[in-house]
Write a protein that holds these residues in place. Structure first.
Motif, PDB file in Angstrom:
ATOM      1  N   GLU A   1      53.409 -35.317  25.548  1.00 39.89           N
ATOM      2  CA  GLU A   1      52.984 -34.111  26.267  1.00 39.89           C
ATOM      3  C   GLU A   1      52.712 -34.422  27.732  1.00 39.89           C
ATOM      4  O   GLU A   1      53.066 -33.645  28.625  1.00 39.89           O
ATOM      5  CB  GLU A   1      51.741 -33.517  25.609  1.00 39.89           C
ATOM      6  CG  GLU A   1      51.995 -32.929  24.229  1.00 39.89           C
ATOM      7  CD  GLU A   1      50.714 -32.416  23.575  1.00 39.89           C
ATOM      8  OE1 GLU A   1      49.636 -32.504  24.220  1.00 39.89           O
ATOM      9  OE2 GLU A   1      50.785 -31.949  22.428  1.00 39.89           O
TER      10      GLU A   1
ATOM     11  N   SER B   1      49.656 -24.288  38.426  1.00 39.51           N
ATOM     12  CA  SER B   1      49.171 -23.303  37.459  1.00 39.51           C
ATOM     13  C   SER B   1      48.420 -24.004  36.331  1.00 39.51           C
ATOM     14  O   SER B   1      48.655 -25.184  36.058  1.00 39.51           O
ATOM     15  CB  SER B   1      50.343 -22.508  36.877  1.00 39.51           C
ATOM     16  OG  SER B   1      51.066 -21.855  37.897  1.00 39.51           O
ATOM     17  N   PRO B   2      47.522 -23.282  35.657  1.00 36.61           N
ATOM     18  CA  PRO B   2      46.789 -23.885  34.533  1.00 36.61           C
ATOM     19  C   PRO B   2      47.745 -24.354  33.437  1.00 36.61           C
ATOM     20  O   PRO B   2      48.752 -23.702  33.137  1.00 36.61           O
ATOM     21  CB  PRO B   2      45.897 -22.744  34.039  1.00 36.61           C
ATOM     22  CG  PRO B   2      45.726 -21.858  35.230  1.00 36.61           C
ATOM     23  CD  PRO B   2      47.025 -21.921  35.967  1.00 36.61           C
ATOM     24  N   VAL B   3      47.422 -25.496  32.858  1.00 39.34           N
ATOM     25  CA  VAL B   3      48.225 -26.062  31.773  1.00 39.34           C
ATOM     26  C   VAL B   3      47.286 -26.609  30.704  1.00 39.34           C
ATOM     27  O   VAL B   3      46.151 -27.013  31.008  1.00 39.34           O
ATOM     28  CB  VAL B   3      49.147 -27.197  32.272  1.00 39.34           C
ATOM     29  CG1 VAL B   3      50.195 -26.655  33.229  1.00 39.34           C
ATOM     30  CG2 VAL B   3      48.338 -28.305  32.934  1.00 39.34           C
ATOM     31  N   PRO B   4      47.717 -26.622  29.435  1.00 42.60           N
ATOM     32  CA  PRO B   4      46.878 -27.234  28.391  1.00 42.60           C
ATOM     33  C   PRO B   4      46.750 -28.738  28.636  1.00 42.60           C
ATOM     34  O   PRO B   4      47.711 -29.397  29.049  1.00 42.60           O
ATOM     35  CB  PRO B   4      47.657 -26.944  27.103  1.00 42.60           C
ATOM     36  CG  PRO B   4      48.627 -25.868  27.452  1.00 42.60           C
ATOM     37  CD  PRO B   4      48.951 -26.041  28.900  1.00 42.60           C
ATOM     38  N   ALA B   5      45.590 -29.277  28.374  1.00 47.20           N
ATOM     39  CA  ALA B   5      45.389 -30.719  28.535  1.00 47.20           C
ATOM     40  C   ALA B   5      46.284 -31.468  27.559  1.00 47.20           C
ATOM     41  O   ALA B   5      46.310 -31.156  26.368  1.00 47.20           O
ATOM     42  CB  ALA B   5      43.933 -31.080  28.302  1.00 47.20           C
TER      43      ALA B   5
ATOM     44  N   PRO C   1      38.611 -30.731  30.328  1.00 48.39           N
ATOM     45  CA  PRO C   1      38.760 -29.371  29.785  1.00 48.39           C
ATOM     46  C   PRO C   1      40.042 -29.229  28.974  1.00 48.39           C
ATOM     47  O   PRO C   1      41.043 -29.893  29.240  1.00 48.39           O
ATOM     48  CB  PRO C   1      38.805 -28.494  31.048  1.00 48.39           C
ATOM     49  CG  PRO C   1      38.231 -29.329  32.138  1.00 48.39           C
ATOM     50  CD  PRO C   1      38.552 -30.751  31.800  1.00 48.39           C
ATOM     51  N   GLU C   2      40.007 -28.366  27.963  1.00 52.01           N
ATOM     52  CA  GLU C   2      41.204 -28.118  27.175  1.00 52.01           C
ATOM     53  C   GLU C   2      42.269 -27.413  28.002  1.00 52.01           C
ATOM     54  O   GLU C   2      43.464 -27.570  27.735  1.00 52.01           O
ATOM     55  CB  GLU C   2      40.859 -27.296  25.934  1.00 52.01           C
ATOM     56  CG  GLU C   2      40.019 -28.044  24.921  1.00 52.01           C
ATOM     57  CD  GLU C   2      39.943 -27.329  23.593  1.00 52.01           C
ATOM     58  OE1 GLU C   2      40.545 -26.235  23.474  1.00 52.01           O
ATOM     59  OE2 GLU C   2      39.296 -27.853  22.676  1.00 52.01           O
ATOM     60  N   GLN C   3      41.854 -26.634  28.979  1.00 51.56           N
ATOM     61  CA  GLN C   3      42.783 -25.978  29.883  1.00 51.56           C
ATOM     62  C   GLN C   3      42.560 -26.540  31.282  1.00 51.56           C
ATOM     63  O   GLN C   3      41.467 -26.397  31.849  1.00 51.56           O
ATOM     64  CB  GLN C   3      42.573 -24.462  29.882  1.00 51.56           C
ATOM     65  CG  GLN C   3      43.669 -23.666  30.568  1.00 51.56           C
ATOM     66  CD  GLN C   3      44.925 -23.540  29.727  1.00 51.56           C
ATOM     67  OE1 GLN C   3      44.961 -24.030  28.613  1.00 51.56           O
ATOM     68  NE2 GLN C   3      45.947 -22.900  30.255  1.00 51.56           N
ATOM     69  N   LEU C   4      43.578 -27.203  31.824  1.00 48.17           N
ATOM     70  CA  LEU C   4      43.445 -27.828  33.134  1.00 48.17           C
ATOM     71  C   LEU C   4      43.847 -26.847  34.222  1.00 48.17           C
ATOM     72  O   LEU C   4      44.814 -26.087  34.054  1.00 48.17           O
ATOM     73  CB  LEU C   4      44.341 -29.073  33.223  1.00 48.17           C
ATOM     74  CG  LEU C   4      44.189 -30.123  32.116  1.00 48.17           C
ATOM     75  CD1 LEU C   4      45.151 -31.278  32.370  1.00 48.17           C
ATOM     76  CD2 LEU C   4      42.759 -30.626  32.032  1.00 48.17           C
ATOM     77  N   PRO C   5      43.155 -26.845  35.358  1.00 45.80           N
ATOM     78  CA  PRO C   5      43.540 -25.943  36.454  1.00 45.80           C
ATOM     79  C   PRO C   5      44.883 -26.310  37.078  1.00 45.80           C
ATOM     80  O   PRO C   5      45.488 -25.498  37.773  1.00 45.80           O
ATOM     81  CB  PRO C   5      42.400 -26.113  37.461  1.00 45.80           C
ATOM     82  CG  PRO C   5      41.816 -27.454  37.165  1.00 45.80           C
ATOM     83  CD  PRO C   5      41.954 -27.632  35.684  1.00 45.80           C
TER      84      PRO C   5
ATOM     85  N   THR D   1      43.463 -33.438  38.096  1.00 47.01           N
ATOM     86  CA  THR D   1      43.506 -31.975  38.055  1.00 47.01           C
ATOM     87  C   THR D   1      43.439 -31.367  39.444  1.00 47.01           C
ATOM     88  O   THR D   1      43.663 -30.160  39.595  1.00 47.01           O
ATOM     89  CB  THR D   1      42.336 -31.422  37.228  1.00 47.01           C
ATOM     90  OG1 THR D   1      41.092 -31.814  37.841  1.00 47.01           O
ATOM     91  CG2 THR D   1      42.376 -31.954  35.802  1.00 47.01           C
TER      92      THR D   1
END
Length: 722
Positions: free
Chosen positions: A703, A693-697, A400-404, A671
């Motif tokens: 990065e 917290s959610p983070v961008p992949a 996912p582009e946004q990781l949990p 994740t």
């Protein structure tokens, strides 16, 4: 043209050469920055090569070569198969999915065996099953196996070709040992060298139990040498830099860090000259390394020899005073002496590791004559086909582009887990025909042994997880290996027995493996005694770090334990014996003395720095087959390893699909947190970082490292508040 004009134009030509070198370095840096920017843009889901190419001033094919995920259908169309060329894939390519197939050829009329294994229970250790491997007819086209050596560079969309073993008697001749060359127990006592520890930023010098304050305004090599020998007129033989990195002080004046290091090492040192070695000591000349260089000097009269080295070769020195680092070396020496009465700390962990290993070689019994060295051809093949740690970043859309969240699990002292077995004796060649003629029991035993296999691999059609076996990266400039995972992908590669076993018996479903050729050794334990002693020293120092009431001694014991880890880690790497590159310097006034096959890597007004490959030396401790087996075992354990005492498994293949973000040598980034057991033993997975917290992949390595550091800080803070 007269002689005067000729000499003048030669001088002009040299000046042009110097300007070209500088311009090329600047251009190379700009091209690297451009490639990094293109890779970052490729992470955007709507990115198109057609828009990026004109912005970058490149062709469409050039952009796709840098970021294969941008490949349009017209660049990914299948091409006709040829016997010895790579075949582009019909799938769009990215950094983790397959970019092509290369069908290695078996001997005319032979059969490539196909193995499959039923998936075992996730909570039970798979045992060899003679009925689980079957051979199926798969007649290959007649073609000679590729020769070992540098393969032609792969074009965009093609798989990089790996070397193979020649067919027939030519290849069979490789399966021998180098004459009169073997690893044997030393018949001498290693001599210790006096050392000091110097912080060039703070000007603090520690020698034994004495501390001195030095004034080092420039921290040049000459200034360090002359100041240290003024304070200690009796002299020392090794100066460890603990902080300051003086070789980086003029980094802003050079296009690359390595150039700055070379300039620092080769700057004038009045009263001293570059050490040319003594007796049988092959450690002569400077070693140019961007972070941990080695400067070797001797007085002009030849009476005094000294090295300037980085303590960072041994462990992370940040935050440690020179006196604590000195105490760490003392604790390290005492821990090693407990197991080796003649132990000596040498200049680097790799030198120390190999020296200690030679002192565990038996003097009686089966291997009293030592361990023979493989033929140069087989050593070259291992060098070309056996990678080290797995480094892979899995990016959207595979995750996912946004990781949990992001969780880091790092395997403690990982390589020490895999040293209990290694191949010994004269290697045997196992051709496809030979393998097919064996019973299933013999095939299984071979694949569970110490071997290196040339295989054709097919990913199952139902596969939905990370790749298992390494494949050669598709083009120069990429990482050397990637891990195809797309269902139905076929590729040809070399892999060790542990990874082949994982592909056949993983908990999700067996892969199709076809044996094309192989190198098989007898199972032995040449590293077991060495490794056990190092593990005991490591455990002892860890206990001191946990229990000592003095904070400085706790820190020293911790650093010493990290040094033991480095001895084993770099000792194993030294067995690989990569082809050597010699770095040398020549005065500008003697430019004609630069070797004709050398590459000039730096220069100033007085000195030319060059390097040239020297190939394999007659190293009596070169055992790439051992390093390859350990690396293969460690990569396999990243995917699946059994914890017998806890009756459970750990590793990437025991996580839900889509939760693995990255691999970095001994670490996995996920994740979701996992309930994997940790007892502080070699190979156990330690939770080192956690972002809840959610983070961008992450789409680049930088990065990922930023998220890693944030996760470690967050986990440390949360533990401190409990």
């Amino acid at each position: 043209m007269d002689a005067k004009t000729y000499t003048a134009q030669l001088a002009e030509l040299r000046a042009l050469r110097d300007d070209i070198k500088k311009t090329q370095a600047t251009l190379s840096k700009l091209e690297t920055d451009r490639a990094r920017q293109i890779t970052a843009l490729a992470g955007y889901e709507k990115a198109k090569a057609e828009r990026i190419a004109p912005a970058a001033g490149l062709t469409l094919a050039d952009v796709v070569a840098i970021a294969p995920i941008l490949a349009p259908d017209s660049l990914s169309a299948p091409a006709p198969e040829a016997p010895t060329t790579a075949v582009p894939s019909t799938e769009p390519a990215d950094e983790t999915t397959p970019v092509g197939t290369a069908h290695a050829q078996t001997q005319a009329g032979t059969v490539a065996p196909v193995m499959t294994r039923p998936a075992p229970s996730p909570v039970s250790e798979p045992e060899p099953n003679p009925r689980a491997i079957s051979a199926a007819a798969d007649t290959a086209s007649p073609a000679a196996a590729p020769q070992t050596g540098s393969a032609a560079p792969a074009r965009a969309g093609e798989q990089r070709a790996l070397p193979g073993i020649p067919e027939g008697p030519d290849g069979d001749q490789w399966f021998t040992h180098t004459a009169n060359l073997a690893s044997t127990h030393p018949n001498f006592t290693q001599q210790a060298r006096s050392m000091v520890f110097l912080d060039t930023d703070a000007g603090i010098l520690v020698h034994r139990d004495q501390t001195f304050r030095l004034d080092l305004p420039t921290a040049s090599a000459a200034e360090i040498l002359n100041t240290v020998f003024h304070v200690l007129p009796g002299g020392v033989e090794r100066i460890y830099i603990t902080a300051g990195a003086p070789w980086h002080r003029q980094a802003d004046q050079h296009p690359f860090l390595k150039d700055a290091v070379a300039a620092w090492l080769n700057a004038p040192t009045p009263g001293w000259r570059t050490d040319t070695g003594r007796g049988k000591d092959r450690m002569a000349g400077h070693f140019v390394h961007p972070r941990n260089p080695v400067g070797r000097y001797q007085r002009a009269d030849g009476e005094q020899h000294v090295e300037i080295r980085s303590a960072g070769e041994w462990f992370e020195t940040e935050g440690a005073e020179p006196a604590i680092i000195r105490d760490a070396f003392v604790l390290l020496w005492k821990a090693l002496r407990h197991h080796w009465p003649d132990a000596v700390i040498m200049g680097s962990p790799s030198q120390t590791g190999r020296d200690l290993w030679t002192r565990t070689i038996p003097t009686k019994g089966q291997h009293a004559d030592g361990y023979p060295i493989l033929s140069e051809e087989l050593r070259g093949l291992f060098h070309a086909t056996a990678g080290q740690g797995r480094t892979e970043l899995i990016t959207p859309p595979r995750v996912p582009e946004q990781l949990p969240g992001l969780v880091e699990y790092d395997r403690t002292f990982a390589y020490a887990k895999h040293t209990w077995k290694a191949g010994v004796g004269t290697p045997r060649r196992v051709t496809a025909t030979t393998f097919a003629s064996w019973s299933q029991k013999e095939q299984t035993k071979a694949l569970f042994g110490c071997g290196h296999w040339h295989v054709r691999v097919t990913v199952p059609d139902t596969w939905n997880h990370v790749g298992i076996l390494p494949a050669p990266a598709p083009a120069p400039g990429d990482r050397a290996w990637h891990y195809p995972a797309a269902p139905g992908t076929t590729f040809t590669t070399w892999a060790g027995g542990p990874e082949i076993h994982t592909a056949l018996s993983n908990p999700l479903g067996p892969w199709k493996i076809e044996i094309l050729d192989g190198i098989l050794f007898d199972d032995g334990k040449p590293l077991d005694d060495w490794s056990k002693k190092l593990k005991e020293a490591w455990a002892s120092l860890n206990a001191q770090a946990d229990l000592n009431g003095d904070p400085t001694q706790r820190q020293a014991a911790h650093l010493a334990s990290r040094a033991v880890r480095a001895i084993l880690l770099y000792g194993i790497g030294a067995f690989a014996q990569r082809p050597r590159t010699v770095t040398g310097t020549t005065p500008r006034t003697h430019e004609r003395d630069v070797p004709p096959d050398a590459e000039i890597i730096g220069f100033d007004n007085t000195t030319i720095t060059w390097q040239r490959p020297t190939g394999f030396t007659r190293d009596p401790n070169a055992h790439p087959e051992w390093a390859a087996h350990i690396w293969s075992s460690a990569r396999a354990a990243l995917l699946s390893q059994r914890h017998r005492d806890d009756n459970t498994h750990a590793g990437a293949l025991h996580t839900p699909p889509g939760t693995v973000i990255a691999f970095r040598t001994d670490a996995i980034y996920l994740t979701q947190p996992q309930n994997w057991p940790y007892h502080g033993q070699p190979g156990d997975y330690l939770n080192k970082g956690h972002l809840t917290s959610p983070v961008p992949a992450p789409t680049t390595e930088d990065e990922l490292l930023t998220l890693r550091d944030n996760g470690r800080t967050t986990l440390h803070t949360s533990k401190a508040t409990l």
